[in-house]
Design an enzyme around this catalytic site. Structure first.
Site, mmCIF file in Angstrom:
data_model
loop_
_atom_site.group_PDB
_atom_site.id
_atom_site.type_symbol
_atom_site.label_atom_id
_atom_site.label_comp_id
_atom_site.label_asym_id
_atom_site.label_seq_id
_atom_site.Cartn_x
_atom_site.Cartn_y
_atom_site.Cartn_z
ATOM 1 N N ASP A 62 0.828 -1.125 0.054
ATOM 2 C CA ASP A 62 0.025 0.004 -0.162
ATOM 3 C C ASP A 62 0.900 1.168 0.103
ATOM 4 O O ASP A 62 1.507 1.567 1.072
ATOM 5 C CB ASP A 62 -0.804 -0.038 1.318
ATOM 6 C CG ASP A 62 -1.714 1.082 1.419
ATOM 7 O OD1 ASP A 62 -1.670 2.107 0.483
ATOM 8 O OD2 ASP A 62 -2.749 1.168 2.130
ATOM 9 N N ASN A 89 3.435 2.807 -10.620
ATOM 10 C CA ASN A 89 2.346 2.799 -11.527
ATOM 11 C C ASN A 89 0.711 3.142 -10.886
ATOM 12 O O ASN A 89 -0.291 3.760 -11.187
ATOM 13 C CB ASN A 89 1.906 1.522 -12.069
ATOM 14 C CG ASN A 89 0.653 1.404 -12.724
ATOM 15 O OD1 ASN A 89 0.283 2.051 -13.843
ATOM 16 N ND2 ASN A 89 -0.199 0.620 -12.203
ATOM 17 N N TYR A 167 -6.119 15.346 -10.140
ATOM 18 C CA TYR A 167 -5.293 14.453 -10.899
ATOM 19 C C TYR A 167 -4.272 14.997 -11.618
ATOM 20 O O TYR A 167 -3.169 14.824 -11.676
ATOM 21 C CB TYR A 167 -6.362 13.487 -11.727
ATOM 22 C CG TYR A 167 -5.625 12.607 -12.467
ATOM 23 C CD1 TYR A 167 -5.209 11.314 -12.064
ATOM 24 C CD2 TYR A 167 -5.403 12.485 -13.858
ATOM 25 C CE1 TYR A 167 -4.435 10.464 -12.643
ATOM 26 C CE2 TYR A 167 -4.913 11.939 -14.657
ATOM 27 C CZ TYR A 167 -4.374 10.672 -14.144
ATOM 28 O OH TYR A 167 -3.647 9.480 -14.763
ATOM 29 N N LYS A 171 0.083 14.830 -11.314
ATOM 30 C CA LYS A 171 0.749 14.232 -12.454
ATOM 31 C C LYS A 171 1.843 15.499 -12.738
ATOM 32 O O LYS A 171 3.007 14.973 -13.284
ATOM 33 C CB LYS A 171 0.028 13.868 -13.699
ATOM 34 C CG LYS A 171 -0.948 12.674 -13.344
ATOM 35 C CD LYS A 171 0.059 11.609 -12.966
ATOM 36 C CE LYS A 171 -0.881 10.168 -12.615
ATOM 37 N NZ LYS A 171 -0.189 9.138 -12.266
#
Length: 244
Positions: A62, A89, A167, A171
């Site tokens: 985790d 990932n 999000y 990134k």
């Protein structure tokens, strides 16, 4: 224990692009460790990939739990002695909201996995990667993290980026993290790159993507196995560089 066999760890690899990256790396003869929070799903994914004769194993991981990350690192050290490839990932997204309607708590939750999780895993695995003669780190980013694209109202990504503040910015942060690690580790021969798999149909986007997870995995595999003359500190798709 140190083995000659290359070993790769992929976080969030029990499904989607992570699982397909595992499949492709295993097909190259690399021992692949599937990192996942859910033991049942992680074991099932590893068992599926082993059915073809590949050496794929499940490792409980985790990325938001530092004790879990440390336990995974200790397990890899005891079993393999080193790590050759790390693919960060694991990622999550949040419900679509305008930036002005997005609470800080939502952003924080996404960052725990997409940003802080990457730092925690990379930090824990770096001593093992430094034992490899040709270590590679691949950070799974997105074209939604490109400031050039985010600033362009005519970008094909504009309709998505306008409602995905957590999000997109996670990134963008990941891209910066990639550059800084690459700069530090360049002299040691450890290549660190960010890749965008494209808009793939996965659980992250409720399978609305136009590409398959198999297609999305290709660029990650390429950078995970690139030679010593390969790029580092780059942001790439399978077609080449992405503007920052």
């Amino acid at each position: 224990m140190t083995t000659l066999q290359k070993t790769a760890l992929i976080t969030g690899a029990n499904k989607g692009i992570g699982k397909e990256t595992a499949r492709r790396l295993a097909a190259l003869g690399i021992t692949v460790l599937i990192g996942a929070r859910d033991a049942d799903r992680g074991e099932a994914a590893a068992e599926e990939l082993r059915a073809g004769g590949a050496d794929v194993r499940f490792v409980p991981l985790d990325v938001t739990d530092e004790s879990s990350v440390e336990a995974a690192a200790k397990h890899i050290e005891a079993t393999f002695g080193r790590l050759d490839i790390l693919v960060n990932n694991a990622a999550i997204a949040a419900a679509q909201q305008k930036p002005s309607e997005t609470p800080a708590a939502t952003v924080r939750q996404v960052y725990e996995t997409n940003v802080f999780g990457v730092i925690a895993v990379t930090h824990a695995m770096l001593p093992l990667l430094r034992r490899s003669p040709a270590a590679r780190i691949v950070n799974m980013s997105s074209e939604l993290g490109s400031l050039t694209h985010l600033a362009d109202p005519d970008s094909p990504w504009a309709s998505y980026s306008s409602v995905l503040l957590p999000y997109c910015t996670s990134k963008t942060a990941l891209n910066a993290i990639t550059v800084l690690y690459a700069d530090e580790l360049r002299a040691e021969g450890i290549l660190v790159n960010a890749v965008s798999p494209g808009y793939c149909a996965t659980d992250l986007n409720r399978r609305s993507g136009t590409r398959t997870a198999e297609e999305g995995a290709a660029v990650a595999v390429d950078l995970a196995t690139v030679g010593e003359d390969g790029p580092t500190g780059a942001f790439l798709t399978e077609d080449g560089p992405i503007p920052w």
